[in-house]
Design a protein around this motif. Structure first.
Motif, PDB file in Angstrom:
ATOM      1  N   SER A  84       8.216 -29.904  32.720  1.00 16.11           N
ATOM      2  CA  SER A  84       7.613 -30.869  31.810  1.00 16.11           C
ATOM      3  C   SER A  84       8.756 -31.574  31.100  1.00 16.11           C
ATOM      4  N   VAL A  85       8.729 -32.898  31.104  1.00 18.01           N
ATOM      5  CA  VAL A  85       9.766 -33.677  30.441  1.00 18.01           C
ATOM      6  C   VAL A  85       9.100 -34.501  29.346  1.00 18.01           C
ATOM      7  N   PHE A  86       9.683 -34.425  28.158  1.00 25.04           N
ATOM      8  CA  PHE A  86       9.174 -35.166  27.012  1.00 25.04           C
ATOM      9  C   PHE A  86      10.236 -36.132  26.524  1.00 25.04           C
ATOM     10  N   VAL A  87       9.833 -37.381  26.305  1.00 26.16           N
ATOM     11  CA  VAL A  87      10.716 -38.359  25.674  1.00 26.16           C
ATOM     12  C   VAL A  87      11.047 -37.819  24.290  1.00 26.16           C
ATOM     13  N   TRP A  88      12.266 -38.032  23.833  1.00 21.22           N
ATOM     14  CA  TRP A  88      12.787 -37.402  22.628  1.00 21.22           C
ATOM     15  C   TRP A  88      11.871 -37.528  21.412  1.00 21.22           C
ATOM     16  N   ASP A  89      11.372 -38.727  21.152  1.00 16.05           N
ATOM     17  CA  ASP A  89      10.562 -38.912  19.930  1.00 16.05           C
ATOM     18  C   ASP A  89       9.155 -38.334  20.042  1.00 16.05           C
ATOM     19  N   ARG A  90       8.782 -37.818  21.213  1.00 19.32           N
ATOM     20  CA  ARG A  90       7.471 -37.175  21.381  1.00 19.32           C
ATOM     21  C   ARG A  90       7.564 -35.656  21.389  1.00 19.32           C
ATOM     22  N   ILE A  91       8.741 -35.091  21.280  1.00 20.85           N
ATOM     23  CA  ILE A  91       8.869 -33.638  21.279  1.00 20.85           C
ATOM     24  C   ILE A  91       8.271 -33.119  19.973  1.00 20.85           C
ATOM     25  N   PRO A  92       7.247 -32.286  20.047  1.00 22.53           N
ATOM     26  CA  PRO A  92       6.614 -31.792  18.824  1.00 22.53           C
ATOM     27  C   PRO A  92       7.566 -30.907  18.009  1.00 22.53           C
ATOM     28  N   LYS A  93       7.615 -31.190  16.718  1.00 22.22           N
ATOM     29  CA  LYS A  93       8.491 -30.432  15.814  1.00 22.22           C
ATOM     30  C   LYS A  93       7.715 -29.966  14.593  1.00 22.22           C
ATOM     31  N   THR A  94       8.234 -28.930  13.959  1.00 18.53           N
ATOM     32  CA  THR A  94       7.658 -28.453  12.704  1.00 18.53           C
ATOM     33  C   THR A  94       8.152 -29.346  11.571  1.00 18.53           C
ATOM     34  N   SER A  95       7.664 -29.108  10.361  1.00 19.42           N
ATOM     35  CA  SER A  95       8.086 -29.900   9.199  1.00 19.42           C
ATOM     36  C   SER A  95       9.573 -29.711   8.893  1.00 19.42           C
ATOM     37  N   THR A  96      10.168 -28.620   9.374  1.00 11.86           N
ATOM     38  CA  THR A  96      11.600 -28.392   9.153  1.00 11.86           C
ATOM     39  C   THR A  96      12.466 -28.912  10.299  1.00 11.86           C
ATOM     40  N   GLY A  97      11.825 -29.541  11.304  1.00 10.63           N
ATOM     41  CA  GLY A  97      12.572 -30.132  12.407  1.00 10.63           C
ATOM     42  C   GLY A  97      12.768 -29.231  13.613  1.00 10.63           C
ATOM     43  N   ARG A  98      12.263 -28.008  13.543  1.00 11.75           N
ATOM     44  CA  ARG A  98      12.373 -27.107  14.691  1.00 11.75           C
ATOM     45  C   ARG A  98      11.308 -27.453  15.719  1.00 11.75           C
ATOM     46  N   ILE A  99      11.615 -27.155  16.972  1.00 16.60           N
ATOM     47  CA  ILE A  99      10.644 -27.375  18.039  1.00 16.60           C
ATOM     48  C   ILE A  99       9.468 -26.421  17.842  1.00 16.60           C
ATOM     49  N   VAL A 100       8.263 -26.901  18.111  1.00 16.61           N
ATOM     50  CA  VAL A 100       7.082 -26.052  17.957  1.00 16.61           C
ATOM     51  C   VAL A 100       6.972 -25.112  19.152  1.00 16.61           C
ATOM     52  N   ASN A 101       6.208 -24.053  18.977  1.00 18.16           N
ATOM     53  CA  ASN A 101       5.961 -23.142  20.088  1.00 18.16           C
ATOM     54  C   ASN A 101       4.822 -23.636  20.967  1.00 18.16           C
ATOM     55  N   ARG A 102       3.782 -24.219  20.357  1.00 18.68           N
ATOM     56  CA  ARG A 102       2.611 -24.657  21.113  1.00 18.68           C
ATOM     57  C   ARG A 102       2.644 -26.172  21.279  1.00 18.68           C
ATOM     58  N   PHE A 103       2.746 -26.616  22.510  1.00 19.60           N
ATOM     59  CA  PHE A 103       2.713 -28.045  22.819  1.00 19.60           C
ATOM     60  C   PHE A 103       1.261 -28.428  23.096  1.00 19.60           C
ATOM     61  N   GLU A 104       0.719 -29.256  22.246  1.00 19.92           N
ATOM     62  CA  GLU A 104      -0.681 -29.659  22.380  1.00 19.92           C
ATOM     63  C   GLU A 104      -0.781 -31.132  22.766  1.00 19.92           C
ATOM     64  N   ILE A 105       0.131 -31.546  23.629  1.00 16.49           N
ATOM     65  CA  ILE A 105       0.153 -32.897  24.179  1.00 16.49           C
ATOM     66  C   ILE A 105       0.552 -32.802  25.653  1.00 16.49           C
ATOM     67  N   CYS A 106       0.289 -33.871  26.377  1.00 16.07           N
ATOM     68  CA  CYS A 106       0.691 -33.888  27.783  1.00 16.07           C
ATOM     69  C   CYS A 106       2.162 -34.269  27.878  1.00 16.07           C
ATOM     70  N   PRO A 107       2.832 -33.836  28.938  1.00 16.75           N
ATOM     71  CA  PRO A 107       4.222 -34.259  29.129  1.00 16.75           C
ATOM     72  C   PRO A 107       4.282 -35.731  29.507  1.00 16.75           C
ATOM     73  N   ASP A 108       5.415 -36.363  29.220  1.00 17.27           N
ATOM     74  CA  ASP A 108       5.609 -37.742  29.656  1.00 17.27           C
ATOM     75  C   ASP A 108       5.825 -37.786  31.166  1.00 17.27           C
ATOM     76  N   TRP A 109       6.473 -36.756  31.679  1.00 14.38           N
ATOM     77  CA  TRP A 109       6.778 -36.664  33.115  1.00 14.38           C
ATOM     78  C   TRP A 109       6.549 -35.219  33.509  1.00 14.38           C
ATOM     79  N   MET A 110       5.757 -34.997  34.531  1.00 19.24           N
ATOM     80  CA  MET A 110       5.551 -33.638  35.019  1.00 19.24           C
ATOM     81  C   MET A 110       6.000 -33.555  36.469  1.00 19.24           C
ATOM     82  N   ILE A 111       6.553 -32.400  36.804  1.00 17.63           N
ATOM     83  CA  ILE A 111       7.043 -32.163  38.154  1.00 17.63           C
ATOM     84  C   ILE A 111       6.439 -30.855  38.652  1.00 17.63           C
TER      85      ILE A 111
END
Length: 189
Positions: A84-111
C-alpha cells in the motif's frame, strides 16, 4: 489455498477488527473472512524489493510512503494489500504527528502479487473496490507470465510486459521501473 469463513449471522466489521490478527493476514469482505495465502519465494522477493525501491525514492523527499501487508479499512471492508502506497499528505497521523496504527482510508496506490493458489478474479474485485473507494493506481503482478496488469479508476486495465515502463503515482514520476527489471530481481546470479 485461502481459507474463507462465512458467518451465519454475518460478523460485523467492528467484530472482525476486534479478533486477533492472523498470520498470514485475514481480510473482511462482505461478512466473509478470508485468510491470504502465505507468501512464497517469488512473491516475497518482489514485495521486499518493491517496497525498498519505492521508499528509497519517496521517503527522503516526503513524497509518499510504501507499506507491506498494511490493513486498510474503508467502505465497510478491511483489506490487506501486498503493498500500500500513500501520498505523503494522506498518511494518517495522530495529533502529535506520529503515524496511526489503524488506517481507515484506501491506499493511493495498491500492489498485489499473484500467488499460484490465489484467484485472480478475487484480487481484481478487491482492486476494483479500492479504485471505487479512491485508490488512484493499482498493479496486479503475475510472476508466472512476467506481466503486470495496470488499473486506474474508470479506465480499462492494460497489461505491461518486457521492457515497458510501469506507471507510478504522479508524485513519483521521476522514478522508472520496467517490467523486465522488476522480474530480473527473481534471478540471483
Amino acid at each position: 489455498m485461502s481459507v474463507a469463513t462465512k458467518f451465519s449471522n454475518q460478523l460485523s466489521l467492528e467484530e472482525f477488527l476486534k479478533l486477533p490478527e492472523t498470520k498470514p493476514a485475514s481480510e473482511y469482505i462482505d461478512g466473509v473472512i478470508e485468510q491470504k495465502p502465505m507468501p512464497q519465494g517469488e512473491h516475497s522477493i518482489i514485495q521486499t524489493r518493491l517496497v525498498t525501491a519505492i521508499n528509497e525514492v519517496a521517503l527522503s523527499k516526503k513524497l509518499a510512503l510504501a507499506f507491506t501487508e498494511l490493513r486498510c479499512t474503508f467502505g465497510g471492508r478491511s483489506i490487506v494489500p501486498d503493498l500500500s502506497v500513500f501520498v505523503w499528505d494522506r498518511i494518517p497521523k495522530t495529533s502529535t504527528g506520529r503515524i496511526v496504527n489503524r488506517f481507515e482510508i484506501c491506499p493511493d496506490w495498491m500492489i498485489e502479487i499473484l500467488s499460484p493458489e490465489q484467484s485472480t478474479n478475487k484480487i481484481i474485485r478487491k482492486i476494483i473496490f479500492s479504485l471505487k473507494g479512491g485508490t488512484q493506481l493499482a498493479w496486479l503482478i503475475d510472476p508466472e507470465d512476467e506481466s503486470v496488469t495496470i488499473f486506474y479508476p474508470n479506465q480499462l486495465p492494460e497489461v505491461k510486459e518486457k521492457e515497458e515502463i510501469l506507471p507510478v503515482l504522479d508524485s513519483l514520476k521521476d522514478w522508472q521501473l520496467s517490467v523486465e527489471e522488476m522480474f530480473s530481481w527473481l534471478k540471483l546470479d
